[in-house]
Design a protein around this motif. Structure first.
Motif, PDB file in Angstrom:
ATOM      1  N   GLY A   1       1.008  -1.017  -0.040  1.00 10.16           N
ATOM      2  CA  GLY A   1       0.149   0.106  -0.159  1.00 10.16           C
ATOM      3  C   GLY A   1       0.946   1.179  -0.048  1.00 10.16           C
ATOM      4  O   GLY A   1       1.807   1.459  -0.805  1.00 10.16           O
ATOM      5  N   SER A   2       0.508   2.186   0.871  1.00  9.39           N
ATOM      6  CA  SER A   2       1.289   3.606   0.866  1.00  9.39           C
ATOM      7  C   SER A   2       2.746   3.353   1.545  1.00  9.39           C
ATOM      8  O   SER A   2       3.627   4.276   1.220  1.00  9.39           O
ATOM      9  N   ALA A   3       2.875   2.187   1.996  1.00  8.82           N
ATOM     10  CA  ALA A   3       4.292   1.871   2.631  1.00  8.82           C
ATOM     11  C   ALA A   3       5.030   1.044   1.711  1.00  8.82           C
ATOM     12  O   ALA A   3       6.563   0.577   2.090  1.00  8.82           O
ATOM     13  N   THR A   4       4.589   0.988   0.319  1.00  3.12           N
ATOM     14  CA  THR A   4       5.601   0.185  -0.629  1.00  3.12           C
ATOM     15  C   THR A   4       7.010   1.012  -0.910  1.00  3.12           C
ATOM     16  O   THR A   4       6.912   2.194  -1.346  1.00  3.12           O
ATOM     17  N   THR A   5       8.054   0.159  -0.807  1.00  2.00           N
ATOM     18  CA  THR A   5       9.182   0.914  -1.155  1.00  2.00           C
ATOM     19  C   THR A   5       9.418   1.222  -2.576  1.00  2.00           C
ATOM     20  O   THR A   5       8.927   0.535  -3.498  1.00  2.00           O
ATOM     21  N   ALA A   6      10.071   2.146  -2.877  1.00  2.00           N
ATOM     22  CA  ALA A   6      10.625   2.580  -4.254  1.00  2.00           C
ATOM     23  C   ALA A   6      11.689   1.473  -4.776  1.00  2.00           C
ATOM     24  O   ALA A   6      11.973   1.500  -5.869  1.00  2.00           O
ATOM     25  N   VAL A   7      12.342   0.930  -3.842  1.00  2.00           N
ATOM     26  CA  VAL A   7      13.520  -0.109  -4.297  1.00  2.00           C
ATOM     27  C   VAL A   7      12.794  -1.384  -4.703  1.00  2.00           C
ATOM     28  O   VAL A   7      12.100  -2.096  -4.230  1.00  2.00           O
ATOM     29  N   ARG A   8      13.333  -1.597  -6.018  1.00  2.00           N
ATOM     30  CA  ARG A   8      12.689  -2.904  -6.683  1.00  2.00           C
ATOM     31  C   ARG A   8      13.879  -3.798  -6.663  1.00  2.00           C
ATOM     32  O   ARG A   8      14.884  -3.831  -6.211  1.00  2.00           O
ATOM     33  N   CYS A   9      13.198  -5.140  -6.872  1.00  2.00           N
ATOM     34  CA  CYS A   9      14.282  -6.360  -6.958  1.00  2.00           C
ATOM     35  C   CYS A   9      15.612  -6.131  -7.775  1.00  2.00           C
ATOM     36  O   CYS A   9      16.686  -6.425  -7.331  1.00  2.00           O
ATOM     37  N   ILE A  10      15.213  -5.611  -9.048  1.00  2.00           N
ATOM     38  CA  ILE A  10      16.178  -5.298  -9.943  1.00  2.00           C
ATOM     39  C   ILE A  10      17.260  -4.374  -9.319  1.00  2.00           C
ATOM     40  O   ILE A  10      18.505  -4.338  -9.750  1.00  2.00           O
ATOM     41  N   ASP A  11      16.868  -3.358  -8.363  1.00  2.00           N
ATOM     42  CA  ASP A  11      17.860  -2.399  -7.870  1.00  2.00           C
ATOM     43  C   ASP A  11      18.854  -3.157  -7.002  1.00  2.00           C
ATOM     44  O   ASP A  11      20.023  -2.854  -6.820  1.00  2.00           O
ATOM     45  N   VAL A  12      18.296  -3.982  -6.254  1.00  2.00           N
ATOM     46  CA  VAL A  12      19.296  -5.033  -5.229  1.00  2.00           C
ATOM     47  C   VAL A  12      19.979  -5.853  -6.014  1.00  2.00           C
ATOM     48  O   VAL A  12      21.301  -6.096  -5.906  1.00  2.00           O
ATOM     49  N   ALA A  13      19.346  -6.433  -7.004  1.00  5.19           N
ATOM     50  CA  ALA A  13      20.391  -7.267  -7.703  1.00  5.19           C
ATOM     51  C   ALA A  13      21.519  -6.258  -8.554  1.00  5.19           C
ATOM     52  O   ALA A  13      22.518  -6.789  -8.632  1.00  5.19           O
ATOM     53  N   ALA A  14      21.027  -5.048  -9.114  1.00  2.83           N
ATOM     54  CA  ALA A  14      22.175  -4.366  -9.548  1.00  2.83           C
ATOM     55  C   ALA A  14      23.211  -3.808  -8.645  1.00  2.83           C
ATOM     56  O   ALA A  14      24.583  -3.660  -8.912  1.00  2.83           O
ATOM     57  N   LEU A  15      22.540  -3.577  -7.341  1.00  2.10           N
ATOM     58  CA  LEU A  15      23.280  -3.133  -6.248  1.00  2.10           C
ATOM     59  C   LEU A  15      24.637  -4.138  -5.774  1.00  2.10           C
ATOM     60  O   LEU A  15      25.669  -3.819  -5.536  1.00  2.10           O
ATOM     61  N   VAL A  16      24.031  -5.521  -5.705  1.00  3.81           N
ATOM     62  CA  VAL A  16      25.112  -6.637  -5.533  1.00  3.81           C
ATOM     63  C   VAL A  16      26.001  -6.740  -6.423  1.00  3.81           C
ATOM     64  O   VAL A  16      27.356  -6.733  -6.155  1.00  3.81           O
ATOM     65  N   ALA A  17      25.534  -6.701  -7.680  1.00  3.33           N
ATOM     66  CA  ALA A  17      26.519  -6.785  -8.847  1.00  3.33           C
ATOM     67  C   ALA A  17      27.585  -5.601  -8.787  1.00  3.33           C
ATOM     68  O   ALA A  17      28.759  -5.869  -9.129  1.00  3.33           O
ATOM     69  N   ALA A  18      27.084  -4.454  -8.794  1.00  6.85           N
ATOM     70  CA  ALA A  18      28.113  -3.255  -8.719  1.00  6.85           C
ATOM     71  C   ALA A  18      29.110  -3.088  -7.490  1.00  6.85           C
ATOM     72  O   ALA A  18      30.041  -2.956  -7.549  1.00  6.85           O
ATOM     73  N   ALA A  19      28.726  -3.704  -6.356  1.00  6.70           N
ATOM     74  CA  ALA A  19      29.380  -3.793  -5.144  1.00  6.70           C
ATOM     75  C   ALA A  19      30.238  -4.952  -5.325  1.00  6.70           C
ATOM     76  O   ALA A  19      31.662  -4.845  -5.165  1.00  6.70           O
TER      77      ALA A  19
END
Length: 518
Positions: A346-364
């Motif tokens: 609902g209104s508490a839905t995060t703007a961070v998507r699964c793809i953002d986390v996957a990309a973050l892991v890859a970049a790190a």
């Protein structure tokens, strides 16, 4: 002569057969109950995902929690809270444990309930009746009383923020026995009963004096307790000077709107706090939380604070291992990865998507291992070149912009095989719901077929699959050269490093959890 394509000789190990269908309807590998429980505990947030809803997550977790041994259940709850920094799933597992083994429950309780937020979640779950009982019961009530009585004044005041249930509701339910006149007055004040103000903790007296206008000194209390008050920009600046690392990270936009950063010395102080390594470590900062903050950051926030958040991100991934040999990282950029990483809430839905986390892991991983090959994929490998010296967030953003398409987890391995590439460690970050180019159930998955081919050329190669969604199936079968782990905390990096260096062998992830003390 028999058909050579059917009876061709195979080198290396046979790929195991699939035995279940995943949420996308394609063939997959089922996980053992203990492994599946751990995976769901480390990724479940009780928000609707791309393929499932919140209630299904709850039902599956409860079923699995009643299937495994109470000992493993206790260790998983502690591991999910301590290493995965999860809140809701450990509270649910603890609620199930309360009915299965009261002794283990009492030992696990203080290691899981480490904040008022988790305490209130535990009570909410118990009262819902979903774990088999609607009343708290004598042992849970005693543990809650003990937590309340041992909590510091600051912890109780922080716990008073929030409802359903509120801390006042919890106090009325369990009737804690105060050990001092001060705590007795504090409980009375929290449940809105007459209380001797002079007996209240100094922190509460400071808050009351500020609210009444008797004092102009801003008290060191949670921002939520000040939000309804009219403060001057200078006073908001004082709030920023006293705030914790997490409070600052979460409140930058609100503090900016209220003029907290009008004074240069406040900006300098907050910048120093946000990039302070010890504070970042103490706050157990998760990279995806920093990503969420930066994505939501108002353009009015001073640039120095944005820079400090970038520095904080670099600190937060300091524990990303430096890996030996040829490293290949495969972030899933398919359409299902565009869903919120913690589900639709609902209104508490995060703007961070699964793809953002996957990309973050890859970049790190690219930052720690500059020679690593990055192969983003959907049904095919996407072309991209990343500069290791760019900021982690810059590279993560470039990867996330590739999003869309079906999912074929075999694609990166097929790409490597077609080019006869070498690899010592291959890391996948995905929701594991592969369905493009799917094999029939009972046959090896496409991913395992390609992995078998790759192993012929690279017999010592290892495969790590980081799952960031609570679906409970895998595309790579568990065995001594394959590690399936779940979650999006720094624990995944540590386990990946241990597996790659040979410190984490056949027992894999479940063995790590069994080593968790109760």
């Amino acid at each position: 002569m028999a058909n050579r394509s059917v009876f061709a000789s195979q080198r290396g190990r046979f790929a195991p057969q699939t035995d279940i269908r995943n949420a996308a309807g394609a063939a997959a590998y089922d996980l053992a109950p203990a492994h599946k429980l751990a995976q769901l505990a480390m990724t479940g947030t009780f928000g609707g995902g791309y393929y499932t809803d919140a209630q299904t997550q709850v039902r599956e977790l409860i079923e699995l929690a009643n299937t495994v041994s109470p000992d493993f259940l206790a260790r998983t709850a502690i591991h999910a809270r301590d290493k995965g920094h999860m809140k809701d799933t450990p509270a649910l597992l603890l609620a199930v444990l309360s009915g299965r083994d009261p002794v283990l429950f009492a030992r696990a309780f203080p290691k899981v309930v480490t904040s008022g937020r988790v305490l209130r979640t535990f009570v909410q779950i118990m009262r819902s009746g979903q774990t088999g009982r609607k009343s708290l019961g004598s042992r849970p009530k005693a543990m809650i009383q003990d937590w309340l009585n041992k909590a510091s004044d600051a912890q109780l005041l922080a716990a008073s923020v929030g409802n359903d249930p509120s801390l006042a509701d919890v106090i009325r339910m369990v009737h804690p026995h105060p050990g001092s006149a001060q705590r007795e007055a504090f409980y009375a004040w929290l449940i809105d009963r007459p209380a001797d103000v002079s007996a209240l903790p100094a922190l509460v007296q400071d808050l009351l004096a500020f609210r009444s206008g008797v004092s102009k000194q801003v008290p060191a209390v949670p921002l939520q307790l000040l939000g309804s008050l009219t403060l001057s920009p200078e006073q908001w600046g004082e709030v920023a000077l006293m705030a914790s690392w997490q409070t600052l990270r979460q409140g930058l936009n609100m503090l900016t709107r209220n003029g907290a950063f009008a004074r240069p010395e406040v900006v300098a102080h907050v910048s120093a706090v946000l990039r302070d390594r010890e504070r970042i470590k103490a706050a157990k900062a998760l990279p995806y939380q920093l990503l969420a903050t930066l994505q939501a950051l108002d353009t009015a926030v001073p640039p120095a604070l944005r820079d400090a958040l970038h520095d904080a991100m670099e600190c937060a991934v300091d524990n990303v291992p430096r890996l030996e040999g040829r490293v290949v990282v495969c972030p899933d950029v398919s359409g299902s990865m565009l869903s919120p990483v913690t589900g639709y809430r609902g209104s508490a839905t995060t703007a961070v998507r699964c793809i953002d986390v996957a990309a973050l892991v890859a970049a790190a991983l690219k930052r720690s291992n500059p020679a690593a090959l990055i192969l983003p994929f959907e049904v095919r490998v996407r072309d991209i070149a990343l500069e290791p010296r760019d900021t982690i967030l810059t590279n993560a953003r470039r990867l996330a912009e590739l999003g869309g398409g079906a999912t074929d987890c075999a694609a990166p391995l097929a790409w490597l095989n077609a080019r006869h590439e070498t690899a010592d460690l291959v890391v996948f970050v995905s929701d594991n719901q592969s369905w493009g180019n799917a094999q029939a159930k009972g046959l090896p998955s496409g991913m395992m077929q390609e992995w078998t081919k790759l192993k012929v050329r690279n017999p010592a190669a290892r495969l790590v699959c980081i799952d960031i969604q609570p679906y409970g199936t895998a595309q790579a079968a568990e065995r001594d050269d394959v590690l399936n782990i779940g979650g999006f905390s720094d624990a995944a990096f540590k386990q990946m490093g241990a597996f790659a260096s040979g410190q984490m062998e056949a027992s894999h992830w479940v063995g790590q959890i069994m080593a968790q003390p109760v």
